[in-house]
Enzyme design. Sequence first.
Site, PDB file in Angstrom:
ATOM      1  N   ASP A 157       0.960  -1.301   0.074  1.00 24.22           N
ATOM      2  CA  ASP A 157      -0.011   0.199  -0.001  1.00 24.22           C
ATOM      3  C   ASP A 157       1.000   1.313   0.066  1.00 24.22           C
ATOM      4  O   ASP A 157       2.213   1.178   0.261  1.00 24.22           O
ATOM      5  CB  ASP A 157      -1.007  -0.044   1.406  1.00 24.22           C
ATOM      6  CG  ASP A 157      -2.290   0.903   0.908  1.00 24.22           C
ATOM      7  OD1 ASP A 157      -2.241   1.711  -0.010  1.00 24.22           O
ATOM      8  OD2 ASP A 157      -3.030   0.715   1.584  1.00 24.22           O
TER       9      ASP A 157
HETATM   10  C1  NOJ Z   1      -3.988   3.733   0.225  1.00 19.87           C
HETATM   11  C2  NOJ Z   1      -5.252   3.081   0.241  1.00 19.87           C
HETATM   12  O1  NOJ Z   1      -5.065   2.233   1.557  1.00 19.87           O
HETATM   13  C3  NOJ Z   1      -5.475   2.063  -0.881  1.00 19.87           C
HETATM   14  O2  NOJ Z   1      -6.706   1.401  -0.642  1.00 19.87           O
HETATM   15  C4  NOJ Z   1      -5.093   2.813  -2.053  1.00 19.87           C
HETATM   16  O3  NOJ Z   1      -5.528   1.656  -2.968  1.00 19.87           O
HETATM   17  C5  NOJ Z   1      -3.967   3.320  -2.458  1.00 19.87           C
HETATM   18  N1  NOJ Z   1      -3.765   4.123  -1.255  1.00 19.87           N
HETATM   19  C6  NOJ Z   1      -3.563   3.624  -3.594  1.00 19.87           C
HETATM   20  O4  NOJ Z   1      -4.425   4.859  -3.890  1.00 19.87           O
END
Ligand code: NOJ
Length: 721
Positions: free
Chosen positions: A265
């Site tokens: 993430d």
């Molecule tokens: C953080 C989020 O937790 C996740 O769900 C998302 O896909 C990513 N950022 C990318 O934007």
Amino acid sequence: MAKNINLKKLISQMTLEEKVGQLIQLNGENFTKSASEITGPVQSWGISEEWLNKMGSTLNFPDANTMVKIQKKHLENDPHKIPMLFMMDVIHGYRTIFPIPLGLAASFDPALVYECSRMAAREASAGGVNVTFTPMVDYARDARWGRVMETAGEDPYLACVMGATQVRAFQGDDLSDKEHIAACVKHYAAYGGAEAGRDYNTVEVSERLLREDYLPAYKACIDAGVRMIMPSFNSLNGVPSIANKWLMRKVLKKEWKFDGVVISDYNAIGELKTHGIAPNMREAAKIAFENGCDIEMMSNGYYENLCSLVREGVIDEKDVDKAVYRVLKLKKELGLFDDPYRGASYEKEMALALCPEHRAIARRAACESAVLLKNDGVLPFSKDVKKIALIGPFADSNEIKGFWSCHGKDADCVTVLEGVRAAMPDAEISVANGCSPLWNEKSTEGFAEAVSMAKEADAVVLCLGEPQTYSGEGNSRADIRLPGMQEELAKAIIAANPNCAAVLFNGRPLALTGINNCPAILEMWFPGSEGGNAAADLLFGNAVPCGKLTMSFPKEVGQCPIYYNHPSTGRPKWTAEDVHQRYASNYIGCGNLPLYCFGHGLSYTKFEYEAMELSGTRISAEESLTVSIKVKNAGKYAAKETVQLYIRDIFASTVRPVQQLVAFEKIFLAPGEAKTVTFTVTEEMLRFYDADCKHVSEAGEFVIFTGYADHRYKEARFRLD
Ligand code: NOJ
């Protein structure tokens, strides 16, 4: 030639730096701005133009034109001509926005979920997206957590069905088909178990409960062929997911044999330092890589350290080759080596965005996701009403698309006012905000105007809710009542005119006790681009509500987490209404039951559950049981009903939930029509994780019933031999 490209040979021709580049993901803006314009981490990492050309993927970019520009430049500079991967959070639509996932799950209609995801894939692929960070299948029980809006709610089985459906819809049978894109299941694992519903918070869940409730949906997506997985931000039982050997190596790689791409993430590898797990980025990179993380999203662990870790012999280059292979394999499967643009173009993107066909799907999805929580007979409003008052901060607001709306715009959303105007062209419609939806705005100045409008009207629609930014990532709430002065506004309006229905726009279950004297309450969630039209369809009877709650609505926030499939307790609180004796000692003042429970949702028509018949009274590993449920539409409206099947294991070696949804089917019935729905119950459905975490079924008696969490329409018993 590209289709037959030999990836292993290609990798053998790449330098170590080029290979590491495939394992780094940066935001789109890093590739479109000149080095001097770039701010943020990339500037501080001091990434050279030469390195930028090596990067294998990007996330977040505005449109197909930008994708083409980035890809073109990349291919001009990459000696191996390896196309980049373009990723995006296409969560509930790309440009045409359908209801937030929590809402869409309430439709209990996998075919509709499939259609919505197909539409999103079509639009997104035209816009240059190759991979979506969807489905989010985190199991969630605490309405304070803002990201419940992205989930299917509090039932593990439903999360499996909805997650796997989205994977199949996005990816199709053949990923090289340009209208499909790859899916990425997230956030592995148990992100939804955040303590006290605070986003990013620590998660402590026993292995038994993880396997029983939290892990099955990720696994269901893997079984459905998902190509990518994203470990979660949270620490799980003391170790952040991406560093968690048990989760990553033992379960994901060894038990489940996942061989797709693992992507961190956003800055999650960097956060290993903040968690206090890695002293520096070198260690963070080492930990994440050794745990199987292929791509690092937006932190500089791999960029700064992976080459030196290999050169110093800490990481084996063969393992880098394997990670690169997984990434290149996905590129190959997507057909990027044959057409690095996958047929995307700005013209195609614009032609599909909000096209009538997609708006029609979004409207239907918004109608079918809506849940009629309460109706004392005021809904549907008569089409003969002459004067309609639309009151509340969401009466004339297009801020109803919800968090994670990708390229959706508020301006594209139909407001309730626009929807009601279109549905009731001859009516006189008045509108007043009444008050603000912000938690800290307490003015009642608008009340007098709103009350006098309500008094004048034949029908009143109270349009209430939460601002879009009160749910979604990072947006937890400690008080989940309607924010600001909305409860007070509702009281004043209901007193002024009882021919009143509340329409709610929100991203989580709310504590609605304060407005529960409203004669009718229609939960619309954040319905997306066609929200106002769908609300009007439902209010005036052009559509009949058929959604069912997938998360319980508490009476008070202090009841959270509150969920229907609670384990049995030794001292249940017995009340006449609590047919399942499901909760431990009672809360003084509000009791233990939710205000509206899982599976609840009214209709304008009346469904009668006439019979439930079992094919026998025993099940064995060899022999299943069929359950036939006869439902009749005894009312005046043609409508849909979700027939739900629950089981309770009366006696087992581990405490079992008081009830569990095991199957459901949504049916359509004309007035007077009856249908029989048949479900098969197998021994496999009765398995659970025992105290040793073994997946077992145990002989004994089970109750099976249809209805919903608090209401058994018909029930029977059977035995497992
Ligand atoms: C953080 C989020 O937790 C996740 O769900 C998302 O896909 C990513 N950022 C990318 O934007």
